[in-house]
Every structure is written in structure tokens, then in C-alpha cells.
Design a protein around this motif. Structure first.
Motif, PDB file in Angstrom:
ATOM      1  N   GLU A 114       3.956   1.470  -0.895  1.00 32.34           N
ATOM      2  CA  GLU A 114       4.735   1.592  -2.141  1.00 32.34           C
ATOM      3  C   GLU A 114       3.873   2.178  -3.256  1.00 32.34           C
ATOM      4  N   VAL A 115       2.637   1.640  -3.379  1.00 27.39           N
ATOM      5  CA  VAL A 115       1.765   2.098  -4.466  1.00 27.39           C
ATOM      6  C   VAL A 115       1.392   3.561  -4.251  1.00 27.39           C
ATOM      7  N   LEU A 116       1.029   3.865  -3.002  1.00 31.56           N
ATOM      8  CA  LEU A 116       0.613   5.257  -2.736  1.00 31.56           C
ATOM      9  C   LEU A 116       1.770   6.211  -2.990  1.00 31.56           C
TER      10      LEU A 116
ATOM     11  N   LEU B 136       0.842  -1.192   0.000  1.00 32.22           N
ATOM     12  CA  LEU B 136       0.000   0.000   0.000  1.00 32.22           C
ATOM     13  C   LEU B 136       0.881   1.247   0.000  1.00 32.22           C
TER      14      LEU B 136
ATOM     15  N   ARG C  95       4.358   5.829  -4.754  1.00 35.41           N
ATOM     16  CA  ARG C  95       4.689   5.923  -6.174  1.00 35.41           C
ATOM     17  C   ARG C  95       3.725   6.848  -6.902  1.00 35.41           C
ATOM     18  N   HIS C  96       2.437   6.690  -6.591  1.00 33.31           N
ATOM     19  CA  HIS C  96       1.442   7.530  -7.266  1.00 33.31           C
ATOM     20  C   HIS C  96       1.603   8.985  -6.861  1.00 33.31           C
TER      21      HIS C  96
END
Lengths: 885, 395
Positions: free
Chosen positions: A746-748, A744, A750-751
Motif C-alpha cells: 500500500e505504501v509503495l 508495504l 501510494r508513493h
């Protein structure tokens, strides 16, 4: 958010201040230092965040120093759709009051009012923006405004983002969410993605538990292995027991065989013993016989010896008697011989006296002759001496004659040598005369020392006359001849030969004298002879007087002839020989007597010794005979012989038995019963040992299993297994949560980073636009993903943020905030607060900043605090509020 | 003819058993319950006038059980005052480590270990024909060997055996399987009168004779057991068929709850089912859940299970039979009101989470670099997002 009105009472040094702010535009709070410009912002913050009951040091710090009065802050704010008046009083009689006028009226007090405001703010205020858009005195000149959701939304919209830019609270939520996610992730993972201490501890605990579980499982498996081994050992024990029993039976059989063998060996040993005993007995019996025989022989020998001794004694006695008789006879003979010897000695004595008388006579005669010879010699000497006295030519004179003669001859020879030699060969006898001498036929030589005449009878005369030299020589000859004649005259002789004859005559006279002297000397000294002669004469005279009647003619006078002496000596010699013979006979008789006596003595001693020996021998013989007789009384000879025969027979018998037993034993030994038994017993021992070890192993194992049985290893394994399961579940849950949080996050992140990268462009555009107003047309900036100013470019020169001057940095910081404010939509906007932010800027830049301020506000509220006229002087629309104590 | 015989047939006490899914609170209670079941069996035997209690194997979970287990078991055995015959089974075979050989068991009053194969006289005319296990891997049908050569001489014979009956066991390679047909023949011929078996934990009548039974374990040990928790009161008179009465002594239950969850209604139904289960502190629920839930529903389910966990002795998920897909509903994530870049992140996660189930189309959206992530992790991540974003509290 907009601030419409702000009231401070007893806030720090401010007793009472009320500010009314325009909806938009620049408001300049102008006042000296410490007049309380900053307190305005502080008061607003405190109103919005601190409860009236707060006892925080920051709250207590605002209490007026010199007055005991409650601090009170009141603000009229609009926020999103809300508009409200909010008041709080601290320190004494604390109170909170909220009056919401839009969108619908609400009136709240105390905690409720505080909570309501927090809710309104959470819903409508971009907290990040609110903090970002202020540039406070003394705070670091940070340009980060990235925390703002409103800005993000605005930039998103500007960048043509997918979400509607009209939801200002959304971006704020996303930022918050990311923070919460990061916090959640941080529970499990460190920034670098490693497990946190808690997560790691759980893993390690799990590992430990697994290790413990494995150990417990092994412990249990050990038991299982032991059980299997136990079963195997039980089977092994049964097999070993069976094997052992079989082996034991075999060993028993072997043992019986060996026992029989041993019995046989015992028999052989006993047989050996019997044979040995009987051999000894036989030997003893035989020895007894032998001893008896020896004793008998001894006795017999002794008896014989006794007889021989007796016989010998008889013989000795006879010999002794015989010797005694002989001795007596010999003594008689010796006596006779003694008489003979005496007679012979008397005879020899007379003969000897006679001989001496004869001898004396002889001596007188001889002495008389000598005395006569002596007188003759003395006369001869005197005659010789007389002859010599007439003869003159002695040796010395002769020598002088000779020498003179020689000289004549030498001179003549020399004269002859110098005279011519005449060789005359007479061809016939008598016809040639040489110097008047008729020469026989033949060759003759002559020398012509003078005139020489050679004539042949009748026919010729030849004179040979010498030369002048020859006369000199002739003179010499004449001289020599005169010398010769002188000497001859002295000698009284005619010539040399006569001299020589005279000399020989003298020499003969001298020889005669020497001979006479020699004879005289040879007679020697006659004085002793004369004395002797006289003594003898005297002695004869005496003897003639003594010797009257004795018939001995020997010594009666000097008239005795030499033959008489010899006879007398002969008679004396004969008498002496007779005397010696008689004496020799006497000596022989004496020796014979001594010998006979000694012999008799020896024989007597032999008799005595023989008698003693006889006694001893007789005694021994008697004893031996007695012993033998006694022995024979005890055991007759026949008995002994029988016993010996019997013992020998018994020995033979025992030997026969023994050899039988031994043969049997030998036969059996070849069967190797011992070896077989040893083997059987070794096998049995081995079987016993195996069995014992197996039993011991079993016992050990059984005990161990019993002990283990009490340990409850299953329970231990179960317990730790439960722990493992629980820990594994916990760990798995943690890992799952960690993975979820990590993903979570990492994705956040990154976005968000992607979004930020998108936002950079519009923000930079805005900042560049505003910046060019201040710095000129060559101005440009670089921003990082967090919208921070990384570097500024001016006149083609790029300078990093950190290296910019303080003035440039504060100008950029202000520009960043103004860019934000101009980008954020008015509904989302918050007041920009610049508190003494431009202290390092030169007037030109301030003027240009003022232009930017005027450009940005409206629609934003910009609150500028300055110690005096400055930036705002270039903002024509600015509302200036002068503050004073 | 001997007087009728009444006894209690039980088996598989498995004393000392540990269930790993039980927590530190439940395990001791469960352990105590198993001992209590033994005690109740003894009391039942006394109440029913049984002559003895016959335990057909697996009295203990293992030969390596702790001394405390043995001591408590013996104490519980003595409680009933009725003689107890213990048959060594596969868990407690009569090997070198046998707990049944231990001095404690040997010297316990009223306890007899059937340690030799063949008949043991209980009283004149009544014999127990024992087929004890002496190792963990017997190589023959122990029961067949124990009963070989017994005559039909009017003696009442009860066979005590342990292990799988060939009629029920699919494992043809097991040499120790008990052949049923010869036993039924012997029963029919009057050589035997009852075959008491152990090993199967569910009470089971075997074959058609009515006299071959697995007593089952008196206290449940596994969720797969069909009818555990009973002992059998058996009455024989040698002429009429055996009268066998299962009596419940167990107090624990390991129910399996299967549910298909796809809606709020199905969640509510599950909640009701769990609520309805009795004696929760002695119950371990195994869940087999399938279906698809939204994030909010999953959160609700998690809350429900979390709450139930406190009530039950255990709640476990049967992972092999659990396939619960959690996917955000379309509005669910947008309702979180994150906006901006967060929406893109949510979309990516939703796409990841939806992969395992192609049918349940998650929201499209930009694929990110997290493409390699496990869908399960993605679902967890979404749930976490939902929770942290306050979605749960807003619902």
C-alpha cells in the motif's frame, strides 16, 4: 544502451547482415517487406536473453528454412560504463563469447558470459525503457512508458524530485520491488484485499480445529460434570439409604399392628361362622320338635277322622234303611192313587159325552131360529120394496122443485128491491092494516112490488104503486112462478114444501128397504146352517138308535133345555177336575216314590263312599300312628326338646363371644392401622424407588464414566489443542506476513502513484512541445498516472485515445517514445525502435514527424524501419541503410 | 526397631501430558521420554535396593487420559520389579472417573493404589500414611487428617501427600494447603519419619526438618521449573535424620534463554549460547529477547532461529518477555538503492516502525496515509522490503 554494431548470420531469411550504427541520430533501415528489418530487433533481443543452448520454439523458429546452418548473432554494445562484444551461436555448435573492453577488459564464454551480460544489463539497462521505446510492426499502439525506471528518474529530476536523478538503476529497482511486493501480497491477499484461498483455507482450518477443540473440551467438561454428579449421587444414595432404613422400621411397626388386627378380624369371621352354624343347629332342633309335634297332631287328627267316618257311616246306614221303608210305603200309596185316577177318568168320560149331547141339542135349536129369522127378513124386504114403488118424488125432482122455487124467490127479491120500501110504524095494536094485515104496534117494513095498501083502520088507506121497472120485474116473477108450477105438477105436489114432504117420505121408504135388506144380510147365508141342522138331526137320529141302554140323559133329544147344557158342561168340568186331581195325586205319589228311591240310592252310595273313605282314613291313621310310634322310639319328645334348648343356649353363647370380639375389632379399627401401614409402605416404596433410581443413575453414570475413561478424552483434547496451537501460530504468521505485505504494498503503491502524478507534468510538457511540431499549436494531451495518453486536444476539440484515428494514434505513440527518449539521460537511454510504425500517416504528418525525429536524435539512437522513402526523407541527418536480400 | 527403610520418592509423572509447543516430531518423543523416566525410576529402585517406589500424586495428567497412556505406564511400572504405591493427586483424584480405579490399574502386578486415607502397612513396622485426593477441590488439609492421632510407637511412618505446603504457597484462601508446622512437630516427636510430597515439579526440600520433600517431576514439564528431572532415594532408620539423595532420571530440558540483542556481537553471543546447549533434540528453548536490531540484524536473527528450530525439539518465543524492536539503520534503506518514490515509502514505513520506541529515531520523511498502521506491522513491512529488495543478500 547503445548499439554500435550488429551482425546476423543465418537468422531467418537473413544469411548475413552487418549493421554499423552511429553513436546517435536517426538510422533508417529501408527495405522491401520481408527483407528482414524486424529480424534485426529480434536478433538483438535473442542475443541478450536466450542461452545458446535454448531449445525454445522461438529460438528454433529463427533457424533458416532451407539451410542447415547455425544461427549466429553478434553485437557490439555499450551499456553504462560497459562496452562489450557479445556473440552467440545456436542450433549447432552452440557457443557464447563475451569480450568486455571497458571499463576493464574481460573475456568470458558459455554460461559465464551469458550470466555476466545478464548482470551487466540488470545493473545498467532500464529493461522497461528498452521494451517501452520500441514500436513494433503489428504490436498494439500502447503509449505506456511508465514501467521505465530511467524515465521515472528523468521525470523525477524534471519534477524536482528529492532523489538524485543520476542513479538511473534505482528507479528500475523500485519498480521491480513493487512487483515483487505485489507478488508477495498476492500470496495472501487478492487484489480487493480479501484473503487468498490458501490464507482463507488456513483460517477455516483453524476455525474447524477450534470447533473440534471446543467439542473435545466440552466432552471433557461433560466428564467433569459427570464426576461431580457421581459424587452428588453417592451422597444422595447414603441419605436415601438412611431414610429408607428408618422408613422400613416404621413400616415394620405398622405391619405388626395390622397383623394383630388381622388376627382379630379372623376371630370375628370365625365367630360369625360359629354363630351361623349354631343358629342353623338351633333352628334344626327347633324344627325337629315342631315336626314331632306336627306328626303327633297329624296322627291324632287322623284317628279322630277315622272315628268320625265310622260314626257317619253308621248314620248313613240307618238313613238308608229308613229311606227303603219310606219307599215301600210310597209305592203302596202310588198304587192306590193309580186306581183313583182310573175311576176319575171313566167318570170324566161319561160327563163329557153327556155335555156333548146337550150341546148338539142346543145347536139344533139355534139353527132352527136362524132359519126362521131368515125367512122373516126376506118378507120385510119384499114389503119395503112394495112401499117404495108409490112414492115419486125422488131427490132429482126435488132438486128441480127447489131450483124453480129459488128462481121465484130470487125474482121476487129483485122485484122487492126495486119496489119502494114502505116503513109503517103502528102506534097502536091492531089498528093499522098493511095489505090487509093488521099490524101490531111497532115499526114494520114492506116493499111495494105491486100495489100496496096501507090503511089505518078506518081512517086512511094508502096505496103504494111501483114504477115501470117494477113491472118488468114482476113479469120475471110471473115467469118463475110458472116454471114452479110446472115442476110441482110433475111431482104431483102442491108446493115446494109438499115436494119436500114427499121427498122425505120416499127417503123413509128407502131407509126401511135398506134396513130390511140389512137384516136379511145380517142373518147371512143359511145354507150351511141348514146343512148343519140336517146333519145334526141325522146324527141325533143315529145316536138315538145307539143309545138305548146307557142311562145317559144328556143326549137324549132335542128337547134338552139350555140349562141342561150348562149342567152337563158343569158336570163334565167337575168330572174333569176330579180326574185331574186324581191324576195329580198319582203324579205326586210317583214323584214321592222316585224321590224316596233316589234318596235311598244316594244314601246307599254315601254308605259305599263312606266305607271306602273309612278304609283309606283308617289306613292313613294307622300309618301315622305307626310312624309316630317309630319316631318316638328313636327320639322321645323330651329328648328333642332338650336338644333344642341346648342348641339355643349354644347359639346365645356364640353370639355373646362374637359381639365381644366385634366390639374389640371396632375399637381397633378406629385406630386406622391399615391406613398408617399403607402410608408407611407407600413411603417405603417411594424411598426404595428413589434409592433404586439413584442406584440406577449411579450405575449408568459409573458405566458411562468407565467407558469414557477408555476414550481418552484428555488425549483427544490435547491432540486437537496441539493442532489448534499450530494452526493458530500458522494463521497468525500468515496474517502478520499478509499485513506486512499489504502495508508495504500500500505504501509503495501510494508513493509510486504520487510520484507518477508528479512525473505527468514534465512528460506532458515534453510531449506537448513535440506534438505541436507535428499537429500544430492547438495540440495538447491529457495523461493518466501511468503516463498513458488519455486524450488529445486539437483546435479546441478533445478526443479520447480510443476514438482517435489509427494514424493519429501511431503518430502519438511515436511522439510518446520520442518524448521519452529526449527526457531520459543519455547514459540511461536505449535505442528508440520504430518498425514500420507510420504506415497510416499522411505525408504532411510524416514530414513533421521527421522534423521531430531530427530534433530528438541526437543524443538518442533512433532506429527507423521503413519499406521505402518516407519519414526519413524529412530527417536530413538520417543515416539510411538500404536492405536487400 | 525395624530394619532401615529405603525407598524411592517421586511424584508428578503427569503421564499423558501434551505440550502444545511440541511439534508432531517432538511430542511422541517427549511422551516416550516421560514413560522412560518411569522405567528408569523403577530400574534405579532395583539398583539401590529400594523396597518400593512411592509416587505422590499426579501419576496421570488427567483421569481422562487415553488407554494407551495407561497401558504403557503400567508396562513401565512393572519393568522395575519393585512394588509401586500410587497416591491419587489433584490431576488424577479418586473420583468416579478415576483412572486409578480402572481395572487395568487395579490388576497390575506390584501396583498399589493408596485409595484410603490413613496408614497402609508396607511391612511390619513400616507404614505409608496416605492422604489421597478424592476430588479436584478438597476442602481441608488432607494430610493433617490422614496423620491425625498417630502415636509415636516406633513404627516407621512415611506420609504420602499431595498439594501446596502453606509455607510455600501464597494462596491463603486455599483450604487444602498442607500445614507444615504440625508435620514438623510430628516428625520431631517421632510419630512421623518422612513426609513425601507431590505437586511441585521442582525438587524441593521444605522447611528445616530435612524430612519434608517435594520430589519434583522426573521429566521436565515446564520452562519455569527450577530443578525438575529428579527422583529421591530416601533412607530412614527411625533414629538418624532422613537421608535424601536426588538422582537425575530426566533427559529433557526446557531452558529459558534471555538475551539483550543490540549488536552483531550480541547476536553472535546468542548463536554461541544456543549452539552450546546439549541434547538439542530433547531440549525446548524458550527465548526472551529484548533490544533493538537493524533490519539486517533481524534478518540474521531470523536465519539463526530458523536454523536452530531444526535442531531443537522446540524453539519458542516467550512473547510476554520478548521486546525486540527492529529499526532500519540510516544507511540500510538508502543502500537498497531504490531511489525515486520508493525512498519516500521507505521513510514513511521507518517512521511508522519507530513509533513504539520514541528513543530510536527513525528517518524523518513524509508521513503517509499508513499512519494508522501498527508499528509491528510496519517493522515487518520494512523487513519484507529489506528482503525483497535484496538487502539481505547484499550484506
Amino acid at each position: 544502451m547503445k548499439v554500435h554494431r550488429l551482425l546476423l548470420k543465418d537468422f531467418r531469411g537473413v544469411e548475413h547482415r552487418e549493421l554499423h550504427l552511429p553513436e546517435a541520430g536517426v538510422v533508417v533501415l529501408e527495405g522491401a517487406n520481408e527483407v528482414g528489418k524486424t529480424s534485426v530487433v529480434e536478433a538483438l533481443d535473442m542475443l541478450l536473453t536466450e542461452k545458446h543452448s535454448s531449445r525454445k520454439s522461438s529460438v528454433l523458429a529463427v533457424k533458416p528454412v532451407h539451410r542447415d546452418a547455425p544461427t549466429c548473432v553478434e553485437a557490439e554494445l555499450s551499456c553504462g560504463p560497459y562496452r562489450f562484444t557479445y556473440r552467440k551461436q545456436w542450433h549447432s555448435r552452440p557457443a557464447t563469447a563475451l569480450t568486455v573492453s571497458a571499463p576493464r577488459r574481460e573475456q568470458l564464454t558459455g554460461e559465464e558470459a551469458h550470466a555476466r551480460v545478464l548482470a551487466i544489463l540488470a545493473e545498467t539497462l532500464d529493461e522497461g525503457l528498452w521494451r517501452a521505446l520500441r514500436l513494433l510492426q503489428g504490436a498494439p499502439l500502447d503509449t505506456s512508458v511508465a514501467g521505465s525506471a530511467a524515465l521515472a528518474a528523468a521525470l523525477d529530476a524534471a519534477a524536482g524530485g528529492s532523489s538524485g536523478g543520476d542513479r538511473g538503476d534505482g528507479a528500475d529497482g523500485a519498480e521491480d520491488l513493487l512487483e515483487r511486493v505485489a507478488a508477495r501480497r498476492a500470496e495472501f491477499l487478492t487484489a480487493s484485499g480479501r484473503p487468498t484461498a490458501r490464507f482463507r483455507a488456513c483460517g477455516e482450518e483453524l476455525e474447524r480445529a477450534v470447533a473440534e477443540r471446543d467439542a473435545a473440551a466440552r466432552a471433557l467438561a461433560e466428564v467433569a460434570a459427570d464426576v461431580e454428579r457421581h459424587a452428588a449421587l453417592v451422597a444422595e444414595r447414603a441419605r436415601l439409604r438412611e431414610h429408607r432404613d428408618r422408613t422400613a422400621a416404621e413400616a415394620d411397626g405398622q405391619r405388626a399392628a395390622v397383623a394383630a388386627l388381622e388376627e382379630l378380624r379372623t376371630r370375628v369371621r370365625a365367630g360369625d361362622e360359629v354363630v351361623a352354624q349354631r343358629a342353623r343347629a338351633a333352628e334344626e332342633a327347633r324344627a325337629a320338635v315342631e315336626r314331632r309335634r306336627e306328626r303327633a297332631e297329624d296322627a291324632a287328627r287322623r284317628a279322630g277322622e277315622l272315628a268320625r267316618q265310622e260314626e257317619q257311616l253308621v248314620r248313613l246306614r240307618a238313613a238308608e234303611e229308613e229311606a227303603a221303608a219310606l219307599t215301600a210305603r210310597l209305592e203302596e200309596a202310588r198304587a192306590a192313587a193309580g186306581e183313583d185316577a182310573d175311576a176319575a177318568r171313566t167318570a170324566w168320560s161319561r160327563a163329557r159325552a153327556a155335555a156333548r149331547a146337550a150341546e148338539d141339542a142346543e145347536t139344533l135349536r139355534r139353527l132352527a131360529a136362524r132359519l126362521a129369522a131368515h125367512e122373516a127378513a126376506e118378507r120385510d124386504v119384499a114389503a119395503a120394496r112394495a112401499a117404495l114403488g108409490g112414492l115419486l118424488v125422488g131427490e132429482a125432482l126435488l132438486r128441480r122443485v127447489e131450483e124453480a122455487d129459488e128462481a121465484v124467490r130470487v125474482a121476487r127479491a129483485a122485484a122487492e128491491a126495486a119496489a119502494p120500501r114502505v116503513v109503517v110504524e103502528a102506534l097502536a095494536d091492531g089498528r093499522v092494516l098493511l095489505a090487509g094485515e093488521v099490524l101490531p104496534a111497532g115499526t114494520r117494513e114492506a116493499t111495494a112490488t105491486g100495489e100496496l095498501e096501507v090503511a089505518v083502520d078506518g081512517l086512511v088507506r094508502v096505496r103504494v104503486v111501483p114504477g115501470g121497472g117494477a113491472r118488468d120485474l114482476a113479469e120475471t116473477v110471473a115467469g118463475a112462478e110458472r116454471g114452479l108450477r110446472a115442476v110441482l105438477a110433475e111431482a104431483g105436489v102442491a108446493d115446494a114444501a109438499a115436494a119436500r114432504g114427499a121427498a122425505a117420505e120416499r127417503r123413509a121408504a128407502e131407509g126401511a128397504l135398506a134396513l130390511a135388506r140389512q137384516r136379511h144380510a145380517a142373518v147371512g147365508d143359511v145354507a150351511q146352517d141348514r146343512a148343519e141342522h140336517e146333519r145334526l138331526l141325522a146324527e141325533r137320529a143315529t145316536a138315538g138308535e145307539d143309545d138305548g141302554g146307557d142311562g145317559d140323559g144328556g143326549r137324549d133329544g132335542s128337547a134338552a133345555a139350555p140349562g141342561d147344557v150348562g149342567a152337563a158342561r158343569e158336570a163334565e168340568r167337575a168330572a174333569r177336575a176330579a180326574e185331574e186331581e186324581a191324576r195329580g195325586r198319582l203324579d205326586g205319589a210317583r214323584a214321592a216314590v222316585a224321590e224316596a228311591r233316589a234318596r235311598r240310592e244316594g244314601l246307599a252310595a254315601g254308605v259305599r263312599g263312606g266305607e271306602a273313605t273309612l278304609r283309606v282314613v283308617a289306613e292313613e291313621a294307622e300309618r301315622a300312628a305307626g310312624q309316630l310310634a317309630r319316631d318316638r322310639d328313636g327320639a322321645p319328645d323330651e329328648a328333642l326338646a332338650e336338644a333344642a334348648a341346648a342348641a339355643a343356649a349354644a347359639l346365645e353363647e356364640a353370639r355373646a363371644q362374637l359381639s365381644g370380639a366385634r366390639a374389640e375389632l371396632d375399637a381397633r379399627e378406629r385406630g386406622a392401622a391399615d391406613t398408617l401401614l399403607a402410608h408407611a409402605e407407600a413411603v417405603l416404596a417411594r424411598a426404595d424407588e428413589d434409592l433404586r433410581r439413584t442406584e440406577a443413575d449411579l450405575a449408568t453414570l459409573t458405566v458411562r464414566l468407565e467407558l469414557v475413561g477408555r476414550e481418552g478424552r484428555q488425549a483427544a483434547l490435547d491432540a486437537v489443542e496441539t493442532t489448534v496451537e499450530a494452526l493458530a501460530a500458522e494463521h497468525a504468521a500468515l496474517a502478520r506476513r499478509a499485513a506486512a505485505a499489504d502495508l508495504l504494498h500500500e505504501v509503495l503503491a501510494r508513493h509510486r502513484a504520487a510520484a507518477r502524478r508528479r512525473y505527468v507534468a514534465p512528460f506532458r510538457d515534453k510531449l506537448r512541445t513535440l506534438g505541436r511540431l507535428v499537429f500544430g499549436d492547438t495540440f495538447d494531451v491529457e495523461l493518466d498516472d501511468d503516463l498513458r495518453v488519455a486524450s488529445r486536444e486539437l483546435h479546441g476539440r478533445t478526443v479520447r485515445w480510443e476514438q482517435l484515428s489509427t494514424g493519429a494514434r501511431e503518430q502519438l505513440a511515436v511522439l510518446v517514445r520520442l518524448a521519452c527518449a529526449s527526457l531520459v539521460s543519455p547514459e540511461d537511454g536505449v535505442p528508440v525502435v520504430l518498425d514500420d510504425a507510420l504506415g497510416h500517416s499522411d505525408p504532411e504528418r510524416l514530414r513533421r514527424l521527421g522534423a521531430v525525429l531530427g530534433l530528438v536524435a541526437p543524443p538518442a539512437q533512433v532506429l527507423v524501419m521503413a519499406p521505402g522513402p518516407g519519414v526519413h526523407s524529412s530527417v536530413p541527418a538520417a543515416t539510411v541503410v538500404r536492405l536487400s536480400h | 526397631m525395624a530394619p532401615p527403610l529405603r525407598f524411592v520418592h517421586t511424584a508428578d509423572w503427569q503421564l499423558g501430558m501434551t505440550r502444545h509447543f511440541l511439534d508432531a516430531d517432538a511430542q511422541p518423543r517427549y511422551t516416550a521420554a516421560r514413560t522412560d523416566a518411569v522405567r528408569r525410576t523403577g530400574q534405579l529402585a532395583r539398583e539401590r535396593g529400594a523396597e518400593f517406589v512411592l509416587v505422590c500424586g499426579d501419576v496421570f495428567e488427567s483421569n481422562a487420559v487415553g488407554p494407551r497412556v495407561v497401558a504403557r505406564a503400567l508396562e513401565a511400572l512393572a519393568d522395575g520389579g519393585v512394588p509401586v504405591y500410587l497416591l491419587p493427586g489433584n490431576h488424577d483424584p479418586l473420583d468416579a472417573s478415576s483412572v486409578l480405579r480402572s481395572p487395568e490399574v487395579r490388576s497390575a502386578p506390584g501396583v498399589h493404589v493408596l485409595d484410603a486415607p490413613g496408614p497402609h502397612e508396607v511391612r511390619p513396622g513400616v507404614e505409608l500414611v496416605a492422604a489421597p485426593w478424592t476430588s479436584k477441590r478438597p476442602l481441608e488439609d488432607l494430610v493433617a487428617r490422614a496423620v491425625a492421632g498417630l502415636p509415636a510407637d516406633g513404627t516407621l511412618r512415611v506420609v504420602a501427600g499431595h498439594g501446596a505446603v502453606d509455607a510455600l504457597s501464597p494462596d491463603r484462601d486455599d483450604p487444602a494447603r498442607i500445614a507444615l508446622a504440625p508435620l514438623e512437630e510430628a516428625l520431631a516427636a517421632g510419630r512421623l519419619h518422612y513426609v513425601a510430597l507431590g505437586d511441585r515439579h521442582s525438587t524441593t526440600r521444605v522447611g528445616t526438618s530435612g524430612a519434608v520433600w517435594y520430589a519434583g517431576t522426573p521429566e521436565v514439564t515446564d520452562r519455569r521449573e527450577v530443578d525438575p528431572g529428579n527422583v529421591l532415594v530416601v533412607e530412614l532408620d527411625g533414629s538418624s535424620p532422613a537421608r535424601v539423595e536426588p538422582v537425575r532420571v530426566g533427559t529433557w530440558a526446557f531452558p529459558l534463554v534471555r538475551a539483550e540483542l543490540d549488536s552483531d556481537e550480541s547476536l553472535a553471543a546468542l548463536r554461541e549460547r544456543l549452539t552450546a546447549l546439549p541434547a538439542k533434540d530433547r531440549t525446548v528453548v524458550t527465548l526472551s529477547l529484548t533490544g533493538t536490531l537493524t533490519l539486517a540484524q533481524k534478518a540474521e536473527l531470523d536465519d539463526l532461529l530458523e536454523a536452530q528450530r531444526h535442531l531443537f525439539a522446540g524453539v519458542q518465543e516467550w512473547e510476554r518477555h520478548t521486546d525486540l524492536v527492529v529499526l532500519p539503520a540510516d544507511a540500510e534503506l538508502s543502500d537498497l538503492g531504490l531511489g525515486g518514490w520508493a525512498d519516500g515509502a521507505v521513510a514513511e514505513l521507518a517512521e511508522l516502525a519507530g513509533r513504539a520506541d520514541p528513543g530510536g529515531g527513525g528517518g524523518g520523511g513524509g508521513g503517509g496515509t499508513g499512519a494508522g498502521a501498527d508499528p509491528l506491522v510496519a517493522r515487518d513491512a520494512l523487513a519484507l522490503l529489506h528482503r525483497l529488495a535484496g538487502g539481505g543478500s547484499r550484506a
